[in-house]
Design a protein around this motif. Sequence first.
Motif, PDB file in Angstrom:
ATOM      1  N   TYR A   1      -1.298  -2.398  11.501  1.00  0.00           N
ATOM      2  CA  TYR A   1      -0.881  -1.877  10.200  1.00  0.00           C
ATOM      3  C   TYR A   1      -1.942  -0.919   9.686  1.00  0.00           C
ATOM      4  CZ  TYR A   1      -0.057  -1.822   5.147  1.00  0.00           C
ATOM      5  OH  TYR A   1       0.150  -1.431   3.843  1.00  0.00           O
ATOM      6  N   THR A   2      -1.492   0.201   9.126  1.00  0.00           N
ATOM      7  CA  THR A   2      -2.401   1.134   8.461  1.00  0.00           C
ATOM      8  C   THR A   2      -1.798   1.518   7.113  1.00  0.00           C
ATOM      9  OG1 THR A   2      -1.418   3.145   9.396  1.00  0.00           O
ATOM     10  CG2 THR A   2      -3.181   2.115  10.658  1.00  0.00           C
ATOM     11  N   ALA A   3      -2.675   1.846   6.184  1.00  0.00           N
ATOM     12  CA  ALA A   3      -2.257   2.326   4.869  1.00  0.00           C
ATOM     13  C   ALA A   3      -3.402   3.113   4.265  1.00  0.00           C
ATOM     14  CB  ALA A   3      -1.885   1.158   3.958  1.00  0.00           C
ATOM     15  N   LYS A   4      -3.091   3.880   3.266  1.00  0.00           N
ATOM     16  CA  LYS A   4      -4.109   4.679   2.588  1.00  0.00           C
ATOM     17  C   LYS A   4      -5.215   3.777   2.021  1.00  0.00           C
ATOM     18  CE  LYS A   4      -4.488   8.142  -1.070  1.00  0.00           C
ATOM     19  NZ  LYS A   4      -3.734   8.870  -2.098  1.00  0.00           N
ATOM     20  N   GLU A   5      -4.864   2.597   1.561  1.00  0.00           N
ATOM     21  CA  GLU A   5      -5.821   1.689   0.929  1.00  0.00           C
ATOM     22  C   GLU A   5      -6.634   0.860   1.921  1.00  0.00           C
ATOM     23  OE1 GLU A   5      -2.600   2.771  -1.732  1.00  0.00           O
ATOM     24  OE2 GLU A   5      -2.596   1.921   0.264  1.00  0.00           O
ATOM     25  N   LEU A   6      -6.316   0.953   3.194  1.00  0.00           N
ATOM     26  CA  LEU A   6      -6.988   0.149   4.213  1.00  0.00           C
ATOM     27  C   LEU A   6      -7.939   1.042   5.004  1.00  0.00           C
ATOM     28  CD1 LEU A   6      -6.787  -2.818   5.120  1.00  0.00           C
ATOM     29  CD2 LEU A   6      -5.153  -2.106   6.832  1.00  0.00           C
ATOM     30  N   PRO A   7      -9.250   0.807   4.919  1.00  0.00           N
ATOM     31  CA  PRO A   7     -10.197   1.697   5.584  1.00  0.00           C
ATOM     32  C   PRO A   7     -10.011   1.788   7.098  1.00  0.00           C
ATOM     33  CG  PRO A   7     -11.346   0.019   4.277  1.00  0.00           C
ATOM     34  CD  PRO A   7      -9.893  -0.283   4.220  1.00  0.00           C
ATOM     35  N   LYS A   8      -9.638   0.692   7.729  1.00  0.00           N
ATOM     36  CA  LYS A   8      -9.359   0.744   9.165  1.00  0.00           C
ATOM     37  C   LYS A   8      -8.102  -0.077   9.432  1.00  0.00           C
ATOM     38  CE  LYS A   8     -12.201  -3.135  10.625  1.00  0.00           C
ATOM     39  NZ  LYS A   8     -13.157  -3.608  11.600  1.00  0.00           N
ATOM     40  N   GLU A   9      -7.463   0.215  10.546  1.00  0.00           N
ATOM     41  CA  GLU A   9      -6.191  -0.465  10.832  1.00  0.00           C
ATOM     42  C   GLU A   9      -6.399  -1.959  11.028  1.00  0.00           C
ATOM     43  OE1 GLU A   9      -5.758   0.143  15.622  1.00  0.00           O
ATOM     44  OE2 GLU A   9      -4.892   1.638  14.305  1.00  0.00           O
TER      45      GLU A   9
ATOM     46  N   GLY B   1       0.820  -1.199   0.000  1.00  0.00           N
ATOM     47  CA  GLY B   1       0.000   0.000   0.000  1.00  0.00           C
ATOM     48  C   GLY B   1       0.857   1.253   0.000  1.00  0.00           C
ATOM     49  N   THR B   2       0.186   2.386   0.132  1.00  0.00           N
ATOM     50  CA  THR B   2       0.876   3.669   0.204  1.00  0.00           C
ATOM     51  C   THR B   2       0.590   4.295   1.566  1.00  0.00           C
ATOM     52  OG1 THR B   2      -1.019   4.735  -0.850  1.00  0.00           O
ATOM     53  CG2 THR B   2       0.781   4.078  -2.283  1.00  0.00           C
TER      54      THR B   2
END
Length: 152
Positions: free
Chosen positions: A135-143, A82-83
């Motif tokens: 983990y978090t990323a711009k493409e992941l709505p929640k951690e 992801g980003t």
Amino acid sequence: MKKTTFNQAFIKVFALIILCFTAFSFTTKFGLDSYEIYLNNKLILKQSVNQPLSLRVLQLDKANENDQLRITYKHCTLKGAGTDRNIVLKDEKGNTLKNWSFADATGSDLSMVISVKELLLLEKNNAHHDLSLHYTAKELPKEQLLASLHMK
């Protein structure tokens, strides 16, 4: 008369089949997000996100201060990293203790590296708390919870 009715029914069925093929050709292919966690180069945890809940505990009690934790998270829709990626260390109340930010992955190396020495220090400073990595990323709505830590 029967021939006309048969032709109309055939045309309707054929149109429905074409419509279905057209509609399904534009849907995205869904898969599973997955991640792997390595201690140095040894795989210690491999998980698909929607697999049944497991105890996902990282046993780092035998880890050396010079070791590195390497995390690779693959998004199903991107078939890669992801980003705006982050690994967050939290306590049992959800308080953020540490946030590691990582550059967007380029090439084949998708890993995010965290020093075990830093994790050991954070664990020592929060000895009476249960710690977990997210983990978090711009493409992941929640951690996404990756694992709980066990370092004692």
